[in-house]
Write a protein that holds these residues in place. Structure first.
Motif, PDB file in Angstrom:
ATOM      1  N   ASP A  54     -11.156   2.897   3.204  1.00  0.00           N
ATOM      2  CA  ASP A  54     -12.501   2.448   2.863  1.00  0.00           C
ATOM      3  C   ASP A  54     -12.869   0.289   2.206  1.00  0.00           C
ATOM      4  OD1 ASP A  54     -14.385   1.633   0.984  1.00  0.00           O
ATOM      5  OD2 ASP A  54     -14.859   2.994  -0.460  1.00  0.00           O
ATOM      6  N   LYS A  71      -6.511   0.929  -8.074  1.00  0.00           N
ATOM      7  CA  LYS A  71      -6.502   2.276  -7.382  1.00  0.00           C
ATOM      8  C   LYS A  71      -7.943   2.111  -5.680  1.00  0.00           C
ATOM      9  CE  LYS A  71      -9.254   6.834  -7.471  1.00  0.00           C
ATOM     10  NZ  LYS A  71      -9.790   7.178  -9.347  1.00  0.00           N
ATOM     11  N   ALA A  72      -7.436   2.291  -4.753  1.00  0.00           N
ATOM     12  CA  ALA A  72      -8.332   2.277  -3.405  1.00  0.00           C
ATOM     13  C   ALA A  72      -7.850   2.980  -2.682  1.00  0.00           C
ATOM     14  CB  ALA A  72      -8.572   0.412  -3.137  1.00  0.00           C
ATOM     15  N   ASP A  73      -9.008   3.390  -1.659  1.00  0.00           N
ATOM     16  CA  ASP A  73      -8.286   3.920  -0.391  1.00  0.00           C
ATOM     17  C   ASP A  73      -8.485   3.780   0.493  1.00  0.00           C
ATOM     18  OD1 ASP A  73      -8.521   5.655   1.858  1.00  0.00           O
ATOM     19  OD2 ASP A  73      -9.585   7.210   1.083  1.00  0.00           O
ATOM     20  N   THR A 113       1.186  -0.972   0.032  1.00  0.00           N
ATOM     21  CA  THR A 113      -0.021  -0.340  -0.172  1.00  0.00           C
ATOM     22  C   THR A 113       1.301   0.906  -0.155  1.00  0.00           C
ATOM     23  OG1 THR A 113      -0.288   0.140   2.339  1.00  0.00           O
ATOM     24  CG2 THR A 113      -1.845  -1.445   1.431  1.00  0.00           C
ATOM     25  N   ARG A 144      -4.730   5.716  -4.617  1.00  0.00           N
ATOM     26  CA  ARG A 144      -5.681   6.427  -4.346  1.00  0.00           C
ATOM     27  C   ARG A 144      -5.567   7.817  -5.733  1.00  0.00           C
ATOM     28  NH1 ARG A 144      -6.741  10.338   0.178  1.00  0.00           N
ATOM     29  NH2 ARG A 144      -4.081  10.295   0.489  1.00  0.00           N
ATOM     30  N   ASP A 145      -4.410   7.707  -6.687  1.00  0.00           N
ATOM     31  CA  ASP A 145      -4.337   8.622  -7.796  1.00  0.00           C
ATOM     32  C   ASP A 145      -3.824   7.570  -8.388  1.00  0.00           C
ATOM     33  OD1 ASP A 145      -3.097  10.353  -9.032  1.00  0.00           O
ATOM     34  OD2 ASP A 145      -3.201  11.811  -8.111  1.00  0.00           O
ATOM     35  N   GLU A 146      -5.164   7.897  -9.529  1.00  0.00           N
ATOM     36  CA  GLU A 146      -4.747   6.574 -10.780  1.00  0.00           C
ATOM     37  C   GLU A 146      -3.630   7.024 -11.000  1.00  0.00           C
ATOM     38  OE1 GLU A 146      -7.219   5.013 -13.690  1.00  0.00           O
ATOM     39  OE2 GLU A 146      -8.471   6.349 -12.448  1.00  0.00           O
ATOM     40  N   ILE A 166      -5.967   6.532   8.284  1.00  0.00           N
ATOM     41  CA  ILE A 166      -4.914   6.248   6.961  1.00  0.00           C
ATOM     42  C   ILE A 166      -4.049   5.271   7.545  1.00  0.00           C
ATOM     43  CG2 ILE A 166      -2.896   6.411   5.448  1.00  0.00           C
ATOM     44  CD1 ILE A 166      -4.549   9.172   4.614  1.00  0.00           C
TER      45      ILE A 166
END
Length: 257
Positions: free
Chosen positions: A69, A64-66, A15, A41-43, A116
């Motif tokens: 979430d 892409k994932a936070d 990550t 998070r930033d593509e 985070i």
């Protein structure tokens, strides 16, 4: 020490793997044969990171994932399993930090970092751990720590507190999951060259000079050194190490500063 294929049958997930220490770790694991996934998070940053590693012949994919979430985390893990295989090597490196006087720290600022660092690490670790234990997949986890959680730092109480929570989580899960063949450790780098953390914490030349004066080895860590240490903890060379912390700070803690 490392064979070029020590992770040849494993899937690794990093990550915060689009830059700095995370990107260096992703590159190192891929170079050792791991099918490597990075989450961010930033593509556009994901695309650049994957392209830079693919250009060197490494098998890396971005998702892409936070990490905050849970639904996004599970979606990313399903995609990784479909593209590669269940994750057997997990590095929780996603983080957030900024300098602030504790009296001026807002609830939003506190929550942003804690969500985070602590909650994001929990989300990934529980989800990957559950899958590994259910499928009987060997799993090794490295959580990236901070020396501020050990020594304190007046300007980063939010980050230090969250990373201290990660340390407690790591030890607790190491005890709980050891019977299932799961190992978890914390890797705590000192200030590292060419990373965002160096600029955030010691942005001026006098601040950096003061920091270097308190490091017995007289320099910052290199990203490659952190990546090698991470690979060691993840690998079978560290097969009897769990619930521990490896501090790589050039001896700074020895000076008490």
């Amino acid at each position: 020490m490392f064979s070029t294929q020590i992770f040849g049958d494993r899937t690794a997930l990093v990550t915060g793997g689009t830059s700095g220490i995370g990107l260096a770790i992703a590159e190192r694991l891929a170079s050792l044969g791991a099918r490597t996934a990075i989450i961010g998070r930033d593509e556009s940053k994901l695309e650049r990171a994957v392209a830079s590693l693919a250009a060197r012949g490494f098998e890396v994919r971005g998702y892409k994932a936070d990490v905050r979430d849970e639904a996004a985390v599970h979606g990313a893990l399903e995609a990784i399993e479909s593209d590669f295989s269940p994750v057997g090597l997990l590095v929780n490196n996603a983080a957030g930090n900024f300098r602030v006087n504790p009296l001026d720290l807002t609830p939003n600022g506190w929550n942003a970092v804690v969500n985070i660092v602590l909650n994001g690490t929990w989300n990934l670790t529980q989800a990957v751990g559950r899958r590994a234990i259910t499928l009987s997949v060997p799993l090794s986890v490295v959580n990236i720590g901070t020396s501020a959680a050990l020594m304190g730092n007046p300007d980063t109480v939010h980050s230090a507190s969250a990373k201290a929570g990660v340390m407690a989580m790591t030890k607790s899960l190491a005890a709980a999951w050891a019977p299932h063949g799961v190992r978890l450790n914390v890797l705590t780098p000192g200030l590292t060259e060419q990373t965002g953390g160096a600029g955030i914490l010691y942005g001026t030349e006098p601040e950096m000079e003061g920091h270097l004066a308190n490091i017995p080895l007289g320099r910052l860590a290199r990203k490659e050194e952190i990546a090698d240490a991470c690979a060691f903890l993840l690998s079978d060379f560290g097969s009897y190490i769990t619930g521990s912390e490896l501090l790589i700070d050039g001896g700074r803690r020895l000076t008490g500063h």
